[in-house]
Enzyme design. Structure first.
Site, short mmCIF file in Angstrom:
data_model
loop_
_atom_site.label_atom_id
_atom_site.label_comp_id
_atom_site.label_asym_id
_atom_site.label_seq_id
_atom_site.Cartn_x
_atom_site.Cartn_y
_atom_site.Cartn_z
N GLU A 61 -4.22 -9.46 3.45
CA GLU A 61 -5.13 -9.16 4.56
C GLU A 61 -6.31 -10.13 4.66
O GLU A 61 -6.75 -10.48 5.75
CB GLU A 61 -5.68 -7.73 4.44
N GLU A 72 0.83 -1.21 0.00
CA GLU A 72 0.00 0.00 0.00
C GLU A 72 0.87 1.26 0.00
O GLU A 72 0.55 2.25 -0.65
CB GLU A 72 -0.96 -0.02 1.19
#
Ligand code: NAD
Length: 696
Positions: free
Chosen positions: A123, A103
């Site tokens: 995730e 990210e």
């Protein structure tokens, strides 16, 4: 701070340094912000590279913050700062850029990486979604149809593939930092504008009208009952339909919903349980595994063939011994067909199939076992045959060779007593299909040497299994607990449930299939035969009466096109059976049972609490070191749904131990005082107001 800022010509370098994996701790976040500030203030800095010291780029969140909760500045703010930054920003990736690491890289204008680097957004495996813009930026960068599978799978992607997808702009062959600096200078000098991922637009109209609906349906099928994957589709839909800022707000909302869902806690429990399981208490310090360079497997049946494949898959030669040429050919034929099926699915090349087949050395002679470092026996499940095998092994096996049994239930100590070298003997219990199931139950006998145990654990890692150490008892951890599960299912059918009701409830709970269907798949005759060798006190005869009658009628399950269910030849779909219905009625009449309505909840409680109560005994007796080890056994050996954390976690967190005990006591009164006797360990925990974690 865990990093520093330095200038290399006109390029600023933010060098993150937080060993061992540059987890994105508070210090890392602060040093990135500090670097940006310095770079912004210095007119001489024309571009910035974010790179990491040590063996990897930022590999993900700081696990320590999982428990304490993160401190400000939070990661999404840091990524937003990167996004706002006015000069070209380049992420220089080596090792792994997972989760928050990727990210951060997506907050930069460009990404360069070494050829062996990996990126990914794992995730989903922890029951959450990328919450620092991953669901909004990745679809903008590479398109919705490529991004969604990446976020849904959570799997790592190698740099060349990531470049093909459009995640990586350049693969670097030489020195990463030097090349990244050169790339940044080049971009700064080009005078072109520098793309911000957040400013890219997605053309919703270019996607099929029903795209997101179709994905929701597909996810419902492939990731059954899972919460986070559906929220990931929602988040990516937001990326495709909302302005960036609104999409970020939606991502936040969905992230919080995932984090608050019990599945996230359960999946995080699994994450930690998997790391815990390899820690073996009382293993003397400095014990080193014995080298395992060649393996022998005895018996090329259902299990032996699959076990041999595990070794061939990692390049270890395997001698495969059978009693007859016919048995050998049958076994090798099955292995070849398995490999060819993988090749047909594009998972192996034809050359790899031949390479692996070439590592298998079939033999009928024990003499060929004399060089093996590890010998695994997978012959018929009787002590008599095991005795024959281990006696011969002692004659041929070289000193120090490890002698393992794949027995499902038999005593490892008894098997070890057939050789004068019990220190070299242990159980290596694989699960069917042995080339697929991730669990390896490692059974330590009373005399198993510590380095033999350590070797089995190392072997598990080599063949990419999760090794769980168990003590010696009938059925070890998994199969011992399974007896309670199967018993209650049998009794529930006797008392009034249909096989379809029992199986549907267990399937809806998240099991891959119901236990009766599983019996049909494995063959009802297996249990039938093994009961013939057991004392009748060892099991509840009522619970198996229906299954026994079915076997005696020749209904052994799928292989005979009939067991609890009917099957059409060549079709594994279970169909309700009128014959079984009649057998059930007759057995109920035999015991004078009037069938009653049985609730779905009773089915869940009885099947799983029976299992958990035995699990507590397994813990009390020291057969398992930790409740979380039992959970791992059930997740990887029996397909218990990971989002429920395993049977012990489920009992503690979804039912509550005090409540579980009360229900067990209730069933002791209504079902059976003998089989529902509460485990003293459970009683003690409840009396002390403690949980499984208190046991260490
Ligand atoms: P299987 O009947 O499919 O295979 C056993 C093989 O061993 C046969 O091919 C047979 O020819 C061979 N064999 C028998 N005696 C032998 C001997 N003296 N020397 C060499 N080979 C011999 O049985 P399986 O299902 O593969 O089970 C093997 C073992 O694995 C058993 O101990 C069983 O309890 C255990 N196990 C089975 C499963 C399962 O799901 N099938 C799961 C875990 C463990």
């Amino acid at each position: 701070m865990s990093g520093r800022f330095e200038k290399r010509g006109h390029v600023g370098v933010i060098l993150v340094d937080n060993p061992p994996v540059n987890a994105i701790s508070l210090g890392v976040r602060l040093s990135i912000l500090d670097g940006l500030k310095q770079a912004a203030a210095d007119a001489d800095v024309k571009a910035v590279v974010i790179a990491c010291a040590g063996r990897t780029f930022m590999a993900g969140a700081d696990i320590a913050e999982f428990k304490t909760g993160p401190k400000e500045p939070f990661l999404p703010e840091v990524v937003a700062e990167l996004d706002r930054f006015g000069k070209p920003l380049v992420a220089a990736i080596h090792g792994t850029a997972f989760g928050g690491g990727l990210e951060i890289a997506l907050g930069c204008n460009y990404r360069v990486a070494t050829r062996d680097a990996k990126v990914g957004l794992p995730e989903v495996k922890l029951g959450i979604l990328p919450g620092a813009g991953g669901t909004q930026r990745l679809p903008r960068l590479i398109g919705v149809e490529k991004a969604l599978p990446v976020i849904l799978s959570g799997d790592p992607i190698l740099a060349p593939k990531a470049a093909e997808l459009g995640i990586i702009d350049r693969i670097v062959e030489g020195d990463l930092l030097e090349e990244a600096i050169a790339f940044a200078s080049e971009k700064a000098a080009s005078g072109a504008s520098h793309p911000r991922v957040s400013e890219k637009t997605i053309d919703r109209a270019a996607l099929p009208e029903t795209y997101f609906e179709d994905m929701r349906k597909q996810v419902a099928k492939e990731k059954r009952n899972l919460f986070a994957p559906q929220r990931i589709v929602d988040a990516v839909e937001a990326a495709a339909t909302l302005p960036f800022a609104d999409g970020m707000a939606r991502e936040r909302q969905l992230f919080l919903a995932c984090a608050a869902n019990p599945q996230a806690r359960a999946l995080q429990h699994v994450f930690f349980a998997e790391r815990q399981v390899a820690k073996i208490p009382n293993l003397p310090e400095g014990v080193t595994p014995r080298p395992v360079r060649s393996v022998a497997v005895i018996g090329a049946g259902t299990m032996g063939g699959g076990i041999a494949m595990n070794f061939a898959n990692v390049g270890i030669p395997v001698t495969l011994l059978e009693v007859s040429q016919e048995g050998l050919e049958r076994g090798l034929g099955v292995i070849r067909r398995n490999y060819e099926r993988s090749a047909a699915r594009g998972k192996l090349t034809a050359a790899q199939v031949e390479e692996r087949m070439g590592l298998l050395r079939p033999t009928l002679s024990y003499d060929d076992l004399k060089d093996a470092d590890l010998i695994i026996e997978a012959v018929f499940e009787t002590l008599e045959v095991k005795k024959q095998v281990f006696t011969q092994l002692d004659w041929v096996a070289k000193p120090g060779a490890i002698l393992a049994s794949n027995t499902s239930y038999l005593s490892i100590d008894t098997i070890a007593s057939y050789t004068p070298r019990p220190q070299d003997v242990l159980g290596m219990h694989f699960f069917s299909p042995a080339n697929v199931m991730k669990l390896l139950e490692i059974v330590r006998g009373e005399k198993t040497a510590p380095d033999v145990l350590a070797t089995a654990l190392a072997v598990a890692r080599t063949i990419r299994k999760v090794g769980v150490v168990a003590g010696n008892c009938h059925g070890f951890i998994g199969n011992r607990m399974l007896q309670g599960y199967g018993r209650e299912a049998g009794l529930l059918v006797l008392e009034g449930a249909s096989p379809q009701q029992v199986d549907k409830v267990l399937y809806d709970f998240g099991m891959p299939m119901g236990v009766l269907q599983m019996g049909d798949l494995a063959g009802l005759d297996i249990g039938y035969r093994s009961r013939k060798d057991q004392s009748p006190d060892a099991y509840e005869p009522k619970a198996v009466r229906i299954a026994d009658r079915l076997v005696e009628m020749g209904r052994c399950g799928q292989k005979t096109n009939g067991g609890y269910y009917d099957y059409e030849p060549g079709d594994r779909t279970p169909r309700p059976s009128a014959v079984t219905r009649q057998v059930i009625d007759e057995v109920r009449a035999e015991y004078g049972i009037t069938p009653r309505e049985i609730s779905d909840q009773e089915i869940i409680e009885r099947c799983f609490l029976a299992m958990v109560n035995i699990g507590c005994e397994v813990l009390r007796e020291g057969i398992a070191y930790r409740a979380s080890d039992i959970d791992i056994v059930y997740l990887y050996g029996y397909g218990f749904p990971a989002y429920r954390g395993g049977p012990m976690f489920w009992a503690e967190n979804e039912i509550g131990l005090a409540n579980a005990l009360e229900k067990i006591r209730g069933y002791a009164e209504t079902v059976s005082a003998r089989w529902w006797k509460p485990s003293p360990l459970l009683e003690q925990l409840v009396a002390d107001g403690k949980g499984f974690a208190s046991l260490g």
